[in-house]
Design a protein around this motif. Structure first.
Motif, PDB file in Angstrom:
ATOM      1  N   ALA A 120      17.051 -58.216 -35.724  1.00 51.37           N
ATOM      2  CA  ALA A 120      16.547 -59.169 -34.783  1.00 51.37           C
ATOM      3  C   ALA A 120      17.296 -60.437 -34.382  1.00 51.37           C
ATOM      4  O   ALA A 120      17.278 -61.042 -33.422  1.00 51.37           O
ATOM      5  CB  ALA A 120      14.856 -59.559 -35.317  1.00 51.37           C
ATOM      6  N   LYS A 121      17.878 -60.963 -35.638  1.00 51.83           N
ATOM      7  CA  LYS A 121      18.508 -62.151 -35.635  1.00 51.83           C
ATOM      8  C   LYS A 121      20.091 -61.903 -36.119  1.00 51.83           C
ATOM      9  O   LYS A 121      20.028 -61.463 -37.222  1.00 51.83           O
ATOM     10  CB  LYS A 121      17.951 -63.037 -36.226  1.00 51.83           C
ATOM     11  CG  LYS A 121      18.327 -64.693 -36.063  1.00 51.83           C
ATOM     12  CD  LYS A 121      17.331 -65.555 -36.584  1.00 51.83           C
ATOM     13  CE  LYS A 121      17.556 -67.215 -36.475  1.00 51.83           C
ATOM     14  NZ  LYS A 121      16.846 -68.158 -37.087  1.00 51.83           N
ATOM     15  N   MET A 122      21.139 -62.489 -35.446  1.00 57.54           N
ATOM     16  CA  MET A 122      22.302 -62.458 -35.939  1.00 57.54           C
ATOM     17  C   MET A 122      22.995 -63.921 -35.818  1.00 57.54           C
ATOM     18  O   MET A 122      22.209 -64.916 -35.473  1.00 57.54           O
ATOM     19  CB  MET A 122      23.192 -61.700 -34.999  1.00 57.54           C
ATOM     20  CG  MET A 122      22.764 -60.056 -35.063  1.00 57.54           C
ATOM     21  SD  MET A 122      23.909 -59.022 -33.990  1.00 57.54           S
ATOM     22  CE  MET A 122      22.823 -57.407 -34.089  1.00 57.54           C
ATOM     23  N   TYR A 123      24.234 -63.881 -36.456  1.00 56.18           N
ATOM     24  CA  TYR A 123      24.828 -65.153 -36.350  1.00 56.18           C
ATOM     25  C   TYR A 123      26.346 -65.164 -35.917  1.00 56.18           C
ATOM     26  O   TYR A 123      27.194 -64.211 -36.566  1.00 56.18           O
ATOM     27  CB  TYR A 123      25.106 -65.951 -37.893  1.00 56.18           C
ATOM     28  CG  TYR A 123      25.822 -67.127 -38.031  1.00 56.18           C
ATOM     29  CD1 TYR A 123      25.023 -68.070 -37.686  1.00 56.18           C
ATOM     30  CD2 TYR A 123      26.972 -67.147 -38.360  1.00 56.18           C
ATOM     31  CE1 TYR A 123      25.449 -69.548 -37.927  1.00 56.18           C
ATOM     32  CE2 TYR A 123      27.485 -68.405 -38.564  1.00 56.18           C
ATOM     33  CZ  TYR A 123      26.825 -69.735 -38.185  1.00 56.18           C
ATOM     34  OH  TYR A 123      27.449 -70.815 -38.595  1.00 56.18           O
ATOM     35  N   GLY A 124      26.537 -65.820 -34.943  1.00 53.55           N
ATOM     36  CA  GLY A 124      27.881 -65.561 -34.026  1.00 53.55           C
ATOM     37  C   GLY A 124      27.877 -66.616 -32.873  1.00 53.55           C
ATOM     38  O   GLY A 124      27.042 -67.086 -32.411  1.00 53.55           O
ATOM     39  N   ASP A 125      29.166 -66.669 -32.225  1.00 54.67           N
ATOM     40  CA  ASP A 125      29.180 -67.438 -30.992  1.00 54.67           C
ATOM     41  C   ASP A 125      28.599 -66.457 -29.808  1.00 54.67           C
ATOM     42  O   ASP A 125      29.312 -65.875 -29.184  1.00 54.67           O
ATOM     43  CB  ASP A 125      30.832 -67.576 -30.599  1.00 54.67           C
ATOM     44  CG  ASP A 125      30.802 -68.780 -29.346  1.00 54.67           C
ATOM     45  OD1 ASP A 125      29.944 -68.774 -28.704  1.00 54.67           O
ATOM     46  OD2 ASP A 125      31.825 -69.203 -29.468  1.00 54.67           O
ATOM     47  N   PHE A 126      27.239 -66.618 -29.663  1.00 55.33           N
ATOM     48  CA  PHE A 126      26.558 -65.915 -28.635  1.00 55.33           C
ATOM     49  C   PHE A 126      26.718 -66.203 -27.415  1.00 55.33           C
ATOM     50  O   PHE A 126      26.772 -65.343 -26.333  1.00 55.33           O
ATOM     51  CB  PHE A 126      24.969 -65.901 -28.862  1.00 55.33           C
ATOM     52  CG  PHE A 126      24.408 -67.257 -28.409  1.00 55.33           C
ATOM     53  CD1 PHE A 126      23.813 -67.283 -27.184  1.00 55.33           C
ATOM     54  CD2 PHE A 126      24.266 -68.282 -29.306  1.00 55.33           C
ATOM     55  CE1 PHE A 126      23.360 -68.474 -26.970  1.00 55.33           C
ATOM     56  CE2 PHE A 126      23.762 -69.358 -29.011  1.00 55.33           C
ATOM     57  CZ  PHE A 126      23.169 -69.596 -27.645  1.00 55.33           C
ATOM     58  N   VAL A 127      27.325 -67.261 -26.950  1.00 53.70           N
ATOM     59  CA  VAL A 127      27.843 -67.586 -25.755  1.00 53.70           C
ATOM     60  C   VAL A 127      28.963 -66.737 -25.154  1.00 53.70           C
ATOM     61  O   VAL A 127      28.835 -66.310 -24.213  1.00 53.70           O
ATOM     62  CB  VAL A 127      27.853 -69.222 -25.471  1.00 53.70           C
ATOM     63  CG1 VAL A 127      28.537 -69.751 -24.074  1.00 53.70           C
ATOM     64  CG2 VAL A 127      26.817 -70.117 -25.958  1.00 53.70           C
ATOM     65  N   ARG A 128      30.073 -66.637 -25.889  1.00 55.23           N
ATOM     66  CA  ARG A 128      31.015 -65.860 -25.758  1.00 55.23           C
ATOM     67  C   ARG A 128      30.996 -64.379 -25.671  1.00 55.23           C
ATOM     68  O   ARG A 128      31.473 -63.801 -25.066  1.00 55.23           O
ATOM     69  CB  ARG A 128      32.390 -66.303 -26.796  1.00 55.23           C
ATOM     70  CG  ARG A 128      32.606 -67.768 -26.668  1.00 55.23           C
ATOM     71  CD  ARG A 128      32.777 -68.324 -25.428  1.00 55.23           C
ATOM     72  NE  ARG A 128      33.129 -69.748 -25.153  1.00 55.23           N
ATOM     73  CZ  ARG A 128      33.216 -70.277 -24.036  1.00 55.23           C
ATOM     74  NH1 ARG A 128      33.252 -69.591 -22.822  1.00 55.23           N
ATOM     75  NH2 ARG A 128      33.690 -71.544 -24.028  1.00 55.23           N
ATOM     76  N   ILE A 129      30.063 -63.980 -26.786  1.00 56.17           N
ATOM     77  CA  ILE A 129      29.662 -62.504 -26.744  1.00 56.17           C
ATOM     78  C   ILE A 129      29.161 -62.122 -25.539  1.00 56.17           C
ATOM     79  O   ILE A 129      29.298 -61.270 -24.882  1.00 56.17           O
ATOM     80  CB  ILE A 129      28.643 -62.215 -27.962  1.00 56.17           C
ATOM     81  CG1 ILE A 129      29.591 -62.526 -29.491  1.00 56.17           C
ATOM     82  CG2 ILE A 129      28.221 -60.801 -27.871  1.00 56.17           C
ATOM     83  CD1 ILE A 129      28.669 -62.469 -30.584  1.00 56.17           C
ATOM     84  N   LYS A 130      27.990 -63.118 -24.924  1.00 56.74           N
ATOM     85  CA  LYS A 130      27.355 -62.988 -23.836  1.00 56.74           C
ATOM     86  C   LYS A 130      28.230 -62.881 -22.714  1.00 56.74           C
ATOM     87  O   LYS A 130      28.300 -61.956 -21.490  1.00 56.74           O
ATOM     88  CB  LYS A 130      26.235 -63.745 -23.552  1.00 56.74           C
ATOM     89  CG  LYS A 130      25.201 -63.506 -22.277  1.00 56.74           C
ATOM     90  CD  LYS A 130      24.002 -64.264 -22.482  1.00 56.74           C
ATOM     91  CE  LYS A 130      24.149 -65.785 -22.458  1.00 56.74           C
ATOM     92  NZ  LYS A 130      22.971 -66.748 -22.389  1.00 56.74           N
TER      93      LYS A 130
END
Length: 918
Positions: free
Chosen positions: A639-649
């Motif tokens: 359900a929950k992760m840790y990373g640069d989700f803006v760049r992943i998206k």
């Protein structure tokens, strides 16, 4: 220190036994009436004296413990002397100190103190009894105390002085004995080491005594290894040097040792000619000066045969020079390098050392510059160090346009300020350029030395040589070309006042220095070009975003009004196109940031389905029903992760957008999977498969190159900058992931990435189809809702009137009271006259810019105005701008074009809560 108690006990016991003869003599003298002693004394001698003296020897015979025997003998002697002191027949008062004195033989301070105290007690008793007997009064009487007191005071003083003296004597004696013993042990150890060292060693261990000019060694310097060590001794060392002149080097080394009182390890050449051939002989010598006080008396040293080591070193150095051939530029192989190789057989040790020192030095400075924070400062230090190492007074980097002959000094270093060449610029003819190129090809350098009449015949006219070269020469000038990819790009000149011609070794090392300097100069030039590009992009970002701010802002304002559907649709298309243009601008800026190393990855906690839902919604919106889009997301995805989700998206959306853009029919399949590594880490797999036009095999290598688009004839109508995949690849790699692509031309492609990710919650997220955005983002939605604050008073500062109009129009629904200022000076005046809740401050303004205006606000005397929140408004979206502005006093940061949602977030964050209605 060695313990001699046992032997000393035995000797004292024998001595005491011998003393019994004295007591026997007393008995005999009394028996034959030679002396008339009292019967009590004779009885005491017989019963106490003789047994007391003989008993230690008996105890020694029975091997009683040494410590017990030692203390027994001291007590026995004290009692014996005290016994004699009780009688008036013999005057032995002085003998009471005999026991303390005798105890000094043991060199034991505590034992001496015991003997002194015990002997003193015995003496006091003995004197008391003796003094009472002299006055012929009873022992229990006290009338004789005056005499006893007089004796007691005298003997006590005597005992104190003698006891203190003995204690000091013992302490000093123990120290001396301990030092002597340590010296003895050290000497024994040194002697043992020396014997082990010289027994089978090939080293020469020698001693030299200057007073007698005597030289002693364990073997001869010229002795073969197969021969046994033969002791060598020269009574007149300086005279023996006539037979062995090579020993002169050793003699000089020894004399140096006496002058400097110590000689560190040094190497001496004792090579000699034998039967017409040269016998190489090298020794490493180390000397130590032995001194008596401050007077040197001898030299002890060691000679270690290093001939084989030196021969191996010379061979390795020759081989190392040979190896340089392969690394050296092709245009210098027939010049500088071959000069060095031709002369290498004549090189002495200093030449080889100079070569090694030069290469080590160049490697060291290259490493220093490599890790220098400021490359320009690093190369200036490099010039300085190169100049000092080679004894150069001026180094000039002259870059040349070989097509036009234009020459200019780009960098220079001078040992003296007066050497500086200011604005040196010249031009050469095509013929002169050809001559110079020929000289570089032939020699690898150009040397000019007017004093020695040395100059390479390279110039077409003597006038050029006199007016250009000789006008700037210091004494001896050497030019070595700079080469980039086989092409001459200029030269570096090494100039010095010393007119001694450069040696082949110096020329060769300087050519190596030029290679090193050229590499870093090219890097600096490249960095300058990148910096210029970044500055250009920053400026262009500002210039483009300013009108974009007006387009997007006023379109947003216009869409609030009542209008026909056709007009509304037209405005929506304008807004969408503006955001598309903004995306293209952002792509260019992102790539520039990544390319210049100014891009940061910012990891945060995020909900996986929230990100995937955004990707899905954006993909569906851009698809507009053209293709069948299928998302395959496992229900058990964490359900929950840790990373640069803006760049992943950003990468996910780029892959999906490309699939839609380059597919005219068929299906796009998006797959997501997570591969567990451990309790906290996993690999996130994302892939997009399409049925588009595919990619040719020969084009796959170009796929992730910047500004590259494939099949432009077919795809010329497709939007894009050619940066999307290049940015995606570098973003994934910045996050330690990998990208991959599989494609078949005409059938479609599959783009994917694998990214290490931290899992914060392994709870299954569920189905993507069941996800409701509002459930997790109600709070977020509230944050971007319209802010209403009719009592708020804000100030907007911008030098562009159009930006002020856009800002006011965007914030009109907030019902705030908005003031506008077109300069920093006007803003300060309005702040002084009004009470504001918030200030929006443009970054770049003519005259007093936003940073300076904010600094003036922070210096105001009114605390409330000094603490006003100041939000930076800037069109500069390059990395570091936000941090820089906040560090200079601004409270927050908002980029242009202004996004209405971001604007409302900023208002909600910084306006006083009591002034926000909802």
């Amino acid at each position: 220190m060695i313990d001699n108690t046992h032997n000393l006990n035995r000797q004292i016991a024998v001595t005491m036994a011998i003393c019994t003869t004295f007591l026997i003599c007393l008995l005999l003298l009394d028996f034959f009436a030679v002396f008339n002693f009292s019967e009590e004394l004779m009885f005491a001698i017989s019963v106490i004296g003789i047994p007391t003296l003989i008993s230690p020897l008996i105890l020694c015979f029975f091997k009683v413990p040494d410590k017990f025997l030692k203390y027994y003998m001291s007590v026995a002697m004290s009692v014996l002397i005290g016994m004699f002191g009780c009688f008036n027949d013999i005057g032995i008062y002085i003998t009471f100190v005999l026991v303390p004195v005798a105890s000094c033989l043991y060199f034991d301070v505590y034992y001496t103190m015991f003997c002194s105290v015990f002997s003193y007690i015995v003496m006091v008793i003995s004197v008391y009894l003796n003094s009472a007997g002299r006055l012929e009064i009873t022992y229990l009487g006290w009338s004789h105390l005056e005499t006893f007191s007089a004796y007691l005071i005298g003997f006590t003083l005597e005992y104190l002085v003698i006891t203190l003296f003995l204690a000091l004597l013992m302490k000093r004696a123990n120290k001396i004995l301990d030092e002597q013993h340590q010296a003895y042990l050290k000497e024994k150890a040194q002697d043992a080491r020396y014997q082990l060292l010289v027994k089978e060693t090939t080293d020469v261990v020698f001693e030299y005594y200057p007073k007698n000019d005597k030289y002693i060694a364990n073997r001869s310097v010229y002795q073969k290894e197969s021969e046994h060590n033969e002791h060598v001794e020269y009574e007149k060392f300086s005279e023996n040097m006539e037979s062995y002149p090579e020993m002169h080097e050793l003699y000089e080394c020894i004399k140096k040792g006496f002058r400097e009182e110590n000689v560190e390890k040094s190497e001496i050449d004792m090579s000699y000619d034998k039967n017409g051939s040269r016998v190489e002989l090298w020794y490493r010598v180390e000397c130590f000066v032995v001194k008596d006080g401050n007077m040197p008396v001898s030299v002890i040293g060691k000679l270690h045969d290093i001939t084989r080591i030196k021969q191996a070193q010379m061979s390795m150095r020759r081989q190392r020079i040979e190896n340089m051939y392969h690394d050296h530029d092709i245009k210098r192989k027939n010049s500088l390098f071959e000069q060095v190789m031709a002369e290498s057989d004549k090189f002495n040790e200093s030449d080889y050392n100079r070569m090694a020192e030069g290469h080590n030095f160049l490697a060291e400075i290259m490493e220093d510059v490599k890790y220098s924070k400021d490359l320009f400062e690093g190369i200036n230090q490099m010039f300085s160090r190169v100049g000092k190492f080679f004894g150069i007074d001026r180094i000039c980097v002259v870059e040349t346009d070989m097509s036009s002959g234009t020459c200019y000094v780009n960098y220079q270093w001078n040992s003296r300020k007066e050497n500086y060449l200011k604005d040196y610029f010249t031009s050469m003819s095509i013929k002169q350029i050809q001559k110079i190129t020929e000289a570089y090809d032939k020699n690898g350098y150009i040397e000019i030395n007017p004093d020695k009449q040395i100059h390479t015949d390279t110039f077409a006219s003597k006038e050029f040589l006199d007016n250009v070269i000789f006008s700037i020469i210091l004494g001896n000038q050497l030019w070595i070309p700079m080469i980039d990819n086989g092409k001459y790009i200029g030269a570096i000149s090494f100039d010095r006042y010393d007119t001694t011609p450069y040696t082949a070794v110096e020329k060769f090392l300087m050519s190596e220095a030029v290679n090193t300097l050229t590499a870093h100069i090219l890097k600096i030039n490249a960095d300058n070009a990148n910096r210029a590009k970044s500055d250009f992009l920053s400026t262009m970002s500002h210039e483009i975003r300013t009108p974009m701010n007006a387009i997007i802002g006023m379109t947003e304002v216009a869409l609030r009004e009542d209008m026909s559907e056709s007009v509304k649709k037209s405005l929506s298309m304008v807004k969408s196109s503006a955001f598309s243009l903004l995306t293209l601008i952002n792509d260019i800026l992102d790539y520039s940031k990544i390319e210049s190393g100014k891009f940061d990855i910012v990891p945060e906690s995020f909900y996986v389905l929230s990100v995937l839902n955004d990707v899905k919604e954006i993909t569906m919106a851009r698809n507009k029903g053209k293709l069948d889009i299928e998302f395959e997301v496992p229900e058990n995805i964490p359900a929950k992760m840790y990373g640069d989700f803006v760049r992943i998206k950003q990468v996910m959306i780029n892959y999906c957008t490309n699939a839609i853009k380059y597919s005219d029919k068929g299906k796009v399949r998006v797959r997501v999977a997570v591969q567990k590594r451990d309790e906290k880490n996993a690999m996130l797999h994302f892939s997009v498969k399409d049925n588009g036009i595919g990619i040719k095999k020969e084009d796959l290598a170009k796929l992730f190159k910047a500004y590259t688009r494939l099949d432009t004839k077919i795809n010329h109508h497709k939007e894009g900058t050619g940066l999307g995949l290049a940015i995606s690849k570098q973003l994934i790699e910045l996050m330690n992931g990998v990208v991959s692509v599989r494609s078949e031309y005409g059938k479609g492609s599959t783009f994917s990435f694998a990214l290490p990710i931290i899992i914060e919650d392994w709870t299954p997220a569920g189905r993507l189809e069941d996800y409701r955005y509002e459930e997790e983002n109600d709070e977020k939605a509230n944050e971007i809702s319209v802010v209403t604050a009719p009592d708020a008073h804000i100030l907007v500062v911008d030098d562009t009137k159009l930006n002020l109009v856009v800002a006011a129009a965007l914030m009109e629904p907030t019902q705030m009271h908005i003031d506008m200022a077109e300069s920093g000076e006007q803003a300060l005046k309005m702040i002084d006259e009004n009470d504001y809740d918030l200030i929006f401050m443009d970054h770049f303004m003519p005259g007093m810019d936003g940073v300076e205006t904010t600094a003036r606000i922070r210096d105001l005397s009114d605390e409330n105005k000094r603490e006003l929140p100041v939000i930076a408004l800037t069109a500069d979206a390059m990395k570091g701008v936000r941090e820089e502005l906040i560090s200079k006093g601004m409270s927050d940061f908002l980029t242009k074009p202004i996004v209405i949602g971001d604007l409302y977030k900023m208002l909600r964050k910084w306006l006083p809560e009591e002034k926000i209605l909802y």
